[in-house]
Design an enzyme around this catalytic site. Structure first.
Site, PDB file in Angstrom:
ATOM      1  N   ASP A 117       0.845  -1.206   0.000  1.00 38.34           N
ATOM      2  CA  ASP A 117       0.000   0.000   0.000  1.00 38.34           C
ATOM      3  C   ASP A 117       0.879   1.254   0.000  1.00 38.34           C
ATOM      4  OD1 ASP A 117      -2.265  -1.590   0.098  1.00 38.34           O
ATOM      5  OD2 ASP A 117      -2.301  -1.623   2.283  1.00 38.34           O
ATOM      6  N   THR A 192       1.941 -11.107  -9.590  1.00 36.12           N
ATOM      7  CA  THR A 192       0.964 -11.067  -8.499  1.00 36.12           C
ATOM      8  C   THR A 192      -0.363 -10.563  -9.093  1.00 36.12           C
ATOM      9  OG1 THR A 192       1.170  -8.772  -7.773  1.00 36.12           O
ATOM     10  CG2 THR A 192       2.906 -10.279  -7.065  1.00 36.12           C
TER      11      THR A 192
HETATM   12  N1  SAM Z   1       0.692  -8.612  -2.682  1.00 36.34           N
HETATM   13  C1  SAM Z   1      -0.591  -8.642  -3.357  1.00 36.34           C
HETATM   14  C2  SAM Z   1      -0.440  -8.370  -4.818  1.00 36.34           C
HETATM   15  O1  SAM Z   1       0.645  -7.936  -5.223  1.00 36.34           O
HETATM   16  O2  SAM Z   1      -1.369  -8.623  -5.571  1.00 36.34           O
HETATM   17  C3  SAM Z   1      -1.587  -7.653  -2.690  1.00 36.34           C
HETATM   18  C4  SAM Z   1      -1.223  -6.192  -2.801  1.00 36.34           C
HETATM   19  S1  SAM Z   1      -2.362  -5.143  -1.906  1.00 36.34           S
HETATM   20  C5  SAM Z   1      -2.177  -3.610  -2.652  1.00 36.34           C
HETATM   21  C6  SAM Z   1      -1.494  -4.903  -0.366  1.00 36.34           C
HETATM   22  C7  SAM Z   1      -1.912  -5.897   0.708  1.00 36.34           C
HETATM   23  O3  SAM Z   1      -1.082  -5.704   1.845  1.00 36.34           O
HETATM   24  C8  SAM Z   1      -3.339  -5.710   1.181  1.00 36.34           C
HETATM   25  O4  SAM Z   1      -4.037  -6.937   1.092  1.00 36.34           O
HETATM   26  C9  SAM Z   1      -3.198  -5.230   2.620  1.00 36.34           C
HETATM   27  O5  SAM Z   1      -4.268  -5.646   3.445  1.00 36.34           O
HETATM   28  C10 SAM Z   1      -1.874  -5.842   3.012  1.00 36.34           C
HETATM   29  N2  SAM Z   1      -1.179  -5.114   4.092  1.00 36.34           N
HETATM   30  C11 SAM Z   1      -0.937  -3.789   4.134  1.00 36.34           C
HETATM   31  N3  SAM Z   1      -0.286  -3.455   5.267  1.00 36.34           N
HETATM   32  C12 SAM Z   1      -0.112  -4.616   5.956  1.00 36.34           C
HETATM   33  C13 SAM Z   1       0.476  -4.934   7.211  1.00 36.34           C
HETATM   34  N4  SAM Z   1       1.000  -3.973   8.001  1.00 36.34           N
HETATM   35  N5  SAM Z   1       0.488  -6.213   7.611  1.00 36.34           N
HETATM   36  C14 SAM Z   1      -0.054  -7.187   6.835  1.00 36.34           C
HETATM   37  N6  SAM Z   1      -0.652  -6.939   5.639  1.00 36.34           N
HETATM   38  C15 SAM Z   1      -0.669  -5.679   5.199  1.00 36.34           C
END
Ligand code: SAM
Length: 224
Positions: A117, A192
């Site tokens: 994010d 991904t």
């Molecule tokens: N990695 C995947 C992809 O590339 O398709 C998902 C990307 S998505 C934009 C980012 C993911 O990171 C989200 O599902 C979010 O909930 C998770 N995330 C963000 N901050 C996090 C944290 N501190 N701990 C665990 N998960 C986190």
């Protein structure tokens, strides 16, 4: 990524054989959890789990742990996981801000950060998974020589990550601003969910491979 609340998602987190419960009690014992002495690699923010699902099949001797903050998202990864035969892929519903509490120093071989994010507001930069605060956490849990691999289509986040790595004394091993046209770094690349979505929109994908600098070795004597 945050999906709307899905009925039953929280219950599935508590009952699925592929979700590790009470991860704080597993620090130093992750290889026992997997019943496999092989390397331990984690993806933080694994989303719907496509990346790790493919990697786990490709490398059956390596243990993979997907960490995701939201049950509603992890539920999708579990749907895929149920269809797989492998024994080397598990998940955690967990906020990575507390990551030092679930691994002992030097326990992790590699960390993947895919399309993390961006947190665009300056006051939220500490929440970025490549901020110096997070790099300090990774430095504790990575073995000496262990790496972080980071992919994003967000050039501002990528520049920020390079600056944070430099400020933290990390070593940049490789980087590209156009992964899909980089014959070396793109070899064996696993797309991904977000990577596919953004590259179909025409966005270039940036990739960075980095590891803690020499000073980190002092705390990890005896490891190679
Ligand atoms: N990695 C995947 C992809 O590339 O398709 C998902 C990307 S998505 C934009 C980012 C993911 O990171 C989200 O599902 C979010 O909930 C998770 N995330 C963000 N901050 C996090 C944290 N501190 N701990 C665990 N998960 C986190």
């Amino acid at each position: 990524m945050r999906l709307r609340n899905i009925p039953g998602a929280k219950e599935e987190m508590l009952t699925s054989p592929f979700v590790v419960q009470e991860p704080e009690t597993k620090a130093g014992r992750w290889r026992e959890v997997f019943e496999n002495p092989g390397p331990l690699e984690i993806e933080i923010g694994c989303g719907k789990g496509r990346f790790l699902s493919e990697l786990a099949v490709r490398c059956p001797e390596t243990n993979y742990l997907g960490i995701e903050k939201f049950s509603s998202v992890l539920l999708r990864a579990l749907e895929k996981r149920k269809e797989m035969e492998c024994r080397n892929l598990l998940f955690l519903r967990f906020d990575a801000e507390e990551i030092e509490n679930i691994f002992s120093p030097g326990e992790v071989d590699r960390i993947y950060l895919n399309f993390s994010d961006p947190w665009p507001k300056a006051r939220h930069h500490k929440r970025r998974l490549t901020s110096r605060e997070f790099l300090a956490r990774y430095e504790k849990i990575l073995k000496w020589g262990g790496m972080v691999e980071f992919k994003t289509d967000n050039t501002k986040l990528f520049e920020f990550s390079l600056e944070e790595a430099e400020a933290a004394g990390w070593e940049i091993l490789a980087k590209t601003l156009d992964l899909h046209r980089d014959p070396v770094l793109n070899e064996g690349n696993i797309m991904t969910e977000y990577e596919e979505k953004f590259s179909l929109l025409g966005n270039r994908i940036c990739k960075l491979i980095m590891r803690p600098g020499e000073s980190s070795k002092i705390n990890k004597v005896g490891e190679e």
